[in-house]
Design a protein around this motif. Structure first.
Motif, PDB file in Angstrom:
ATOM      1  N   MET A   1       0.826  -1.215   0.000  1.00 54.40           N
ATOM      2  CA  MET A   1       0.000   0.000   0.000  1.00 54.40           C
ATOM      3  C   MET A   1       0.854   1.256   0.000  1.00 54.40           C
TER       4      MET A   1
ATOM      5  N   MET B   1      -3.098  -3.903  11.138  1.00 57.55           N
ATOM      6  CA  MET B   1      -4.378  -3.276  10.735  1.00 57.55           C
ATOM      7  C   MET B   1      -4.490  -3.279   9.208  1.00 57.55           C
ATOM      8  N   THR B   2      -5.597  -3.742   8.702  1.00 54.60           N
ATOM      9  CA  THR B   2      -5.768  -3.761   7.252  1.00 54.60           C
ATOM     10  C   THR B   2      -6.206  -2.386   6.761  1.00 54.60           C
ATOM     11  N   THR B   3      -5.882  -2.107   5.518  1.00 52.02           N
ATOM     12  CA  THR B   3      -6.283  -0.838   4.934  1.00 52.02           C
ATOM     13  C   THR B   3      -7.564  -1.030   4.147  1.00 52.02           C
ATOM     14  N   ARG B   4      -8.578  -0.244   4.484  1.00 57.03           N
ATOM     15  CA  ARG B   4      -9.830  -0.323   3.732  1.00 57.03           C
ATOM     16  C   ARG B   4      -9.827   0.794   2.700  1.00 57.03           C
ATOM     17  N   VAL B   5     -10.085   0.447   1.448  1.00 55.51           N
ATOM     18  CA  VAL B   5     -10.110   1.488   0.425  1.00 55.51           C
ATOM     19  C   VAL B   5     -11.401   1.405  -0.367  1.00 55.51           C
ATOM     20  N   LEU B   6     -11.754   2.527  -0.955  1.00 56.45           N
ATOM     21  CA  LEU B   6     -12.905   2.602  -1.843  1.00 56.45           C
ATOM     22  C   LEU B   6     -12.348   2.840  -3.236  1.00 56.45           C
ATOM     23  N   ASP B   7     -12.343   1.781  -4.044  1.00 50.79           N
ATOM     24  CA  ASP B   7     -11.715   1.890  -5.356  1.00 50.79           C
ATOM     25  C   ASP B   7     -12.722   2.458  -6.361  1.00 50.79           C
ATOM     26  N   VAL B   8     -12.351   3.578  -6.998  1.00 47.32           N
ATOM     27  CA  VAL B   8     -13.298   4.206  -7.930  1.00 47.32           C
ATOM     28  C   VAL B   8     -12.833   4.083  -9.383  1.00 47.32           C
ATOM     29  N   SER B   9     -11.815   3.232  -9.619  1.00 49.90           N
ATOM     30  CA  SER B   9     -11.270   3.195 -10.982  1.00 49.90           C
ATOM     31  C   SER B   9     -12.274   2.621 -11.982  1.00 49.90           C
TER      32      SER B   9
ATOM     33  N   ALA C   1     -13.090   6.355  11.935  1.00 50.67           N
ATOM     34  CA  ALA C   1     -12.584   5.145  12.579  1.00 50.67           C
ATOM     35  C   ALA C   1     -11.054   5.129  12.462  1.00 50.67           C
ATOM     36  N   PRO C   2     -10.356   4.359  13.322  1.00 55.35           N
ATOM     37  CA  PRO C   2      -8.891   4.289  13.203  1.00 55.35           C
ATOM     38  C   PRO C   2      -8.456   3.792  11.819  1.00 55.35           C
ATOM     39  N   ASP C   3      -9.241   2.888  11.235  1.00 50.29           N
ATOM     40  CA  ASP C   3      -8.889   2.420   9.894  1.00 50.29           C
ATOM     41  C   ASP C   3      -9.880   2.991   8.874  1.00 50.29           C
ATOM     42  N   GLN C   4     -10.176   4.281   9.026  1.00 52.50           N
ATOM     43  CA  GLN C   4     -11.106   4.946   8.125  1.00 52.50           C
ATOM     44  C   GLN C   4     -10.689   4.711   6.662  1.00 52.50           C
ATOM     45  N   PRO C   5     -11.614   4.223   5.823  1.00 51.91           N
ATOM     46  CA  PRO C   5     -11.242   3.978   4.426  1.00 51.91           C
ATOM     47  C   PRO C   5     -11.002   5.279   3.656  1.00 51.91           C
ATOM     48  N   PHE C   6     -10.314   5.167   2.549  1.00 52.49           N
ATOM     49  CA  PHE C   6     -10.134   6.325   1.668  1.00 52.49           C
ATOM     50  C   PHE C   6     -10.264   5.866   0.223  1.00 52.49           C
ATOM     51  N   VAL C   7     -10.295   6.853  -0.673  1.00 51.96           N
ATOM     52  CA  VAL C   7     -10.581   6.554  -2.073  1.00 51.96           C
ATOM     53  C   VAL C   7      -9.295   6.271  -2.825  1.00 51.96           C
ATOM     54  N   THR C   8      -9.283   5.227  -3.636  1.00 49.73           N
ATOM     55  CA  THR C   8      -8.156   4.990  -4.542  1.00 49.73           C
ATOM     56  C   THR C   8      -8.700   4.822  -5.955  1.00 49.73           C
TER      57      THR C   8
ATOM     58  N   VAL D   1     -12.989   9.363   2.887  1.00 43.42           N
ATOM     59  CA  VAL D   1     -14.365   8.861   2.990  1.00 43.42           C
ATOM     60  C   VAL D   1     -14.881   9.305   4.347  1.00 43.42           C
TER      61      VAL D   1
END
Lengths: 642, 204
Positions: A1, B1-9, A540-547, A529
């Motif tokens: 990442m 800790m896992t990374t949560r992502v929102l993929d918009v591609s 949240a501590p692991d708040q998601p974000f946009v990729t 997000v």
């Protein structure tokens, strides 16, 4: 990442990097530099208008003073009012919005960056225009609202009023384009998850303000346009003897002019909410009520304009209606003030300069609001109309309601703009000087008004008994000047040598505090997000974000209006000098027209040529688009025509 | 800790409908222009109540035939704009768009010619009286918008004949359609004010 983020960042930076040099400066389309330009330019005009006010106070500090003649005095109070309303108050709020709204909603730039650059240059040229004409001896001199018949061709020959009416067109044009950008940015470019009920209150206040601009400004453009036509091509809109009507002008002006007050005041309400939540450490009490109050104020503001015209002899029923409406509008403001008090009451207060300015707002604005309720009643208004009581009231409302929160906001966001902290001691000093100086200057004006001193007189006789209070007011002005000088010094010094601020020195809750100070040109490495109304506190501590956004193009994420679900991606334009040229041709049209009407046509035709450059895309861009569309269709198993 | 992502591609790049930024910006501009037109009508109404003699006796009753033909043309053009250009843009049918634009550009020019003729035959000037001022301003402002709409249509016609059309241009085309509808619809109340009202509102 992390590896992905690193490569991502390098290309992102190269794509968004601002151009350098003079050409780069003129081609800038980033919202942060342009927002700051608005703010700095507006502060320069604030300084000019302040100087004009200081000269007026000097003139009035003695009876029968001969420092300024009546003609100079007329130009000074007109330029003071015009500058403060059109070249300072509205543009500075727009500048704040242009800087802050995209950051607060979590996007990379405003919706229409070229339009944004155009708006700034039009505003700048409008200001240069009216001050050049002022320096050449053609300063506007019919008051900031330029009532006919005084401002008409019969009583104001020459070019003075023409400069005023054209300046209106310049500034309103700029305000209108900003209003559109802000509305579209706030409705369509919010970070995923930022549904309508999670929008920061400042952004809400700018949405309401922008809608008000959309529906109020056309009225004054029409009114000042009619005035210009009456003066330049001999129409008769306001010529009573040829079927025109002088009161029509007042209706057109105040249908804009009253909402204008709220256009200045409502952004300030947004500042207050943001500052309060940061310095009380809790979310603002009653979010839904706050938002509905803002919207209600926005609507009601269009129903009060006639209260500026009580002295024109309108039908009594009409006057009663507008009295009632004028009193009703204090309800939503009252509701907000109680919500803020509840926030203060239940929060853990951290008293810092921004919060002091907000507390100062409460004192000053409430006094202004109370004198407003007084003059909302017709009998008292008839008595006080055109006296210094009105001058006192409007300064309490505008300085209390807008300038105090604005200065609080300057201090609040200064660390974000510069990456440095300001000196708290100097901040406090400037606040107390302003609070004291303001009240010493303007409170006596209530009394002067009650004693019958009319506004807009260049001097008075010693026998009137107005001398002592006038001297007191003039003395107060010295404190105000000192306060402003200290504030600006504080900013200039701290900009270079203040303590490093870090991302979030106030532990505030909105998205702009999650990125670096000052923010990078693309604002956020990853579009955030959002999962609550207080984006950072609710994360949240692991708040998601946009990729998955393209980084070799200036791309923004477009989301749905209600719930901000991701919808599509859109490329927005980068740096270009075309807006600057369009502003130049606009200036040719508007400046030239006051000397010879055909210049308007010339400027318009030139603008059309520039607009063709604006709209015609680059070949390689079009081809890349075609390629992308082809790929996109193929990936989804569609067929591509050959 | 896992990374949560929102993929918009996976999301589309550019759309050519009411979800696009430009579509909203265009509507905002029309809100401004619409307010301006509404205030102009309010001015006419205000001056009407302020004058006993409205329109003034010296104003001849306007001819109705050519202005009505022009109005009819304009309404028909909006149909062409919708059926050929707007629907064509939705279906990505370039030929249909080109025909729609050519027809509308022709109608736009014809309308402007008739407008010019009507303006020269009005029988009063803007400097004669307040009625003249407001009527000439209405005609002037609408003509300005009509010029802009026709010019835009012609520019698009030139563009789509020589350069490739992507989603971005389809969006431009659809926004221009919306602008065209606005210019057509706004002429309807203005038409009644300029050409029909004088027959009915004059007192005495």
């Amino acid at each position: 990442m992390s590896e992905y983020a690193l490569t991502d960042e390098r290309e992102l930076h190269a794509t968004w990097k601002p151009a350098t040099g003079l050409l780069g400066w003129l081609s800038e389309t980033g919202h942060k530099p342009i927002g700051l330009r608005y703010i700095v330019t507006a502060m320069c005009f604030f300084g000019a208008a302040g100087l004009e006010a200081a000269l007026m106070r000097l003139q009035l500090s003695r009876p029968n003073n001969t420092l300024l003649g009546p003609d100079t005095y007329n130009q000074l109070f007109t330029m003071h009012g015009t500058t403060m309303m059109f070249l300072f108050a509205v543009p500075v709020m727009e500048g704040m919005a242009i800087y802050l709204v995209p950051l607060m909603v979590g996007t990379r730039n405003v919706a229409f960056p070229r339009l944004n650059a155009y708006g700034y240059f039009v505003y700048l040229f409008g200001g240069i225009f009216i001050y050049t004409m002022f320096a050449l001896g053609a300063g506007a001199d019919a008051g900031w609202f330029a009532y006919v018949p005084l401002s008409g061709p019969g009583f104001s020959p020459g070019k003075r009023v023409d400069t005023w009416s054209q300046m209106i067109t310049f500034t309103e044009l700029s305000a209108l384009v900003v209003a559109i950008e802000i509305t579209v940015t706030a409705f369509k470019q919010r970070a995923p998850g930022m549904s309508l009920n999670r929008i920061p209150l400042f952004v809400w206040s700018m949405i309401v303000t922008s809608f008000m601009i959309l529906f109020a400004m056309p009225s004054v453009m029409l009114g000042s346009g009619f005035l210009a036509l009456d003066r330049l091509v001999a129409t008769h809109f306001f010529n009573q003897s040829e079927g025109g009507d002088t009161i029509l002008y007042q209706h057109l002006f105040w249908f804009f002019g009253h909402p204008e007050v709220y256009i200045i005041f409502i952004p300030a309400l947004g500042f207050i909410s943001m500052i309060l939540s940061a310095f009380t450490g809790r979310k603002v009490f009653g979010y839904p009520v706050m938002v509905s109050s803002l919207v209600f104020t926005g609507f009601m503001a269009f129903g009060l304009w006639v209260h500026h015209m009580f002295a024109t002899g309108l039908p009594q029923l009409g006057e009663s209606f507008f009295t009632a409406a004028s009193i009703v509008i204090s309800i939503p403001t009252g509701v907000q003030i109680f919500c803020w008090i509840a926030t203060l009451w239940t929060g853990r207060l951290v008293i810092r300069t921004p919060l002091l300015y907000v507390l100062g707002f409460f004192i000053v604005f409430i006094i202004g609001g109370l004198s407003g309720v007084m003059i909302a009643s017709v009998p008292l208004d008839l008595q006080l109309h055109d006296t210094f009581f009105i001058v006192a009231h409007l300064h309490y409302v505008l300085i209390g309601g807008a300038v105090f929160p604005l200065f609080g906001a300057f201090h609040f966001w200064f660390p974000k703009w510069t990456g440095r902290m300001f000196s708290e001691r100097m901040g406090r000093l400037s606040f107390w000087l302003l609070l004291i100086g303001f009240n010493v200057t303007f409170f006596p004006m209530h009394l002067l008004g009650l004693m019958g001193m009319p506004r807009r007189v260049y001097t008075y006789g010693a026998q009137m008994g107005w001398t002592a209070l006038n001297q007191l007011a003039s003395a107060g002005a010295v404190f105000i000047v000192a306060s402003i000088v200290i504030m600006l010094t504080n900013f200039f010094v701290s900009r270079r040598s203040g303590e490093p601020a870090g991302n979030n020195p106030w532990n505030a809750d909105s998205l702009e505090w999650s990125t670096a100070s000052p923010p990078p040109p693309y604002n956020f490495l990853h579009i955030p997000v959002v999962s609550g109304a207080n984006a950072l506190w609710d994360a949240a501590p692991d708040q998601p974000f946009v990729t998955g956004m393209r980084t070799h193009r200036r791309e923004v994420l477009v989301t749905k209006t209600l719930d901000a679900e991701p919808d599509h991606r859109e490329e927005i334009p980068g740096a270009t000098i075309v807006p600057f040229f369009l502003a130049l041709t606009t200036t040719v049209a508007l400046w030239g027209a006051i000397f010879f009407a055909w210049w308007f046509t010339v400027g318009t035709l030139l603008s059309v040529i520039v607009l063709l450059f604006w709209f015609w895309p680059k070949r390689e861009d079009v081809e890349e688009h075609l390629e992308n569309e082809r790929k996109f269709t193929l990936e989804r198993g569609g067929e591509v025509p050959t | 800790m896992t990374t949560r992502v929102l993929d918009v591609s996976d999301l589309p790049m550019e759309t050519a409908d009411s979800r696009a930024l430009l579509w909203w910006g265009n509507v905002g501009m029309l809100a401004i222009e619409g307010t301006m037109f509404a205030m102009l009508i309010a001015t006419w109404l205000y001056l009407k109540t302020a004058n006993f003699d409205w329109p003034p006796q010296s104003v001849p009753l306007p001819p109705v035939l050519w202005p009505s033909i022009a109005l009819g043309l304009l309404v028909v053009s909006a149909l062409f704009m919708y059926l050929l250009a707007d629907r064509g843009a939705v279906k990505d049918d370039l030929n249909s768009i080109r025909v729609g634009h050519a027809v509308c550009a022709a109608i736009g020019v014809a309308f402007l010619v008739i407008r010019w003729k009507n303006m020269t035959e009005l029988g009063f000037k803007w400097s004669d009286h307040a009625y003249g001022s407001v009527i000439w301003t209405i005609l002037g402002m609408h003509t300005f918008h009509m010029l802009a709409a026709t010019g835009e249509t012609i520019s698009l016609l030139v563009y789509e004949s020589v350069w490739p059309v992507t989603k971005k241009q389809l969006l431009d085309i659809r926004c221009t359609c919306v602008y065209w509808y606005f210019v057509v619809i706004s002429w309807i109340p203005f038409y009644f004010i300029v050409y029909v009202a004088p027959y009915y509102v004059r007192k005495g």
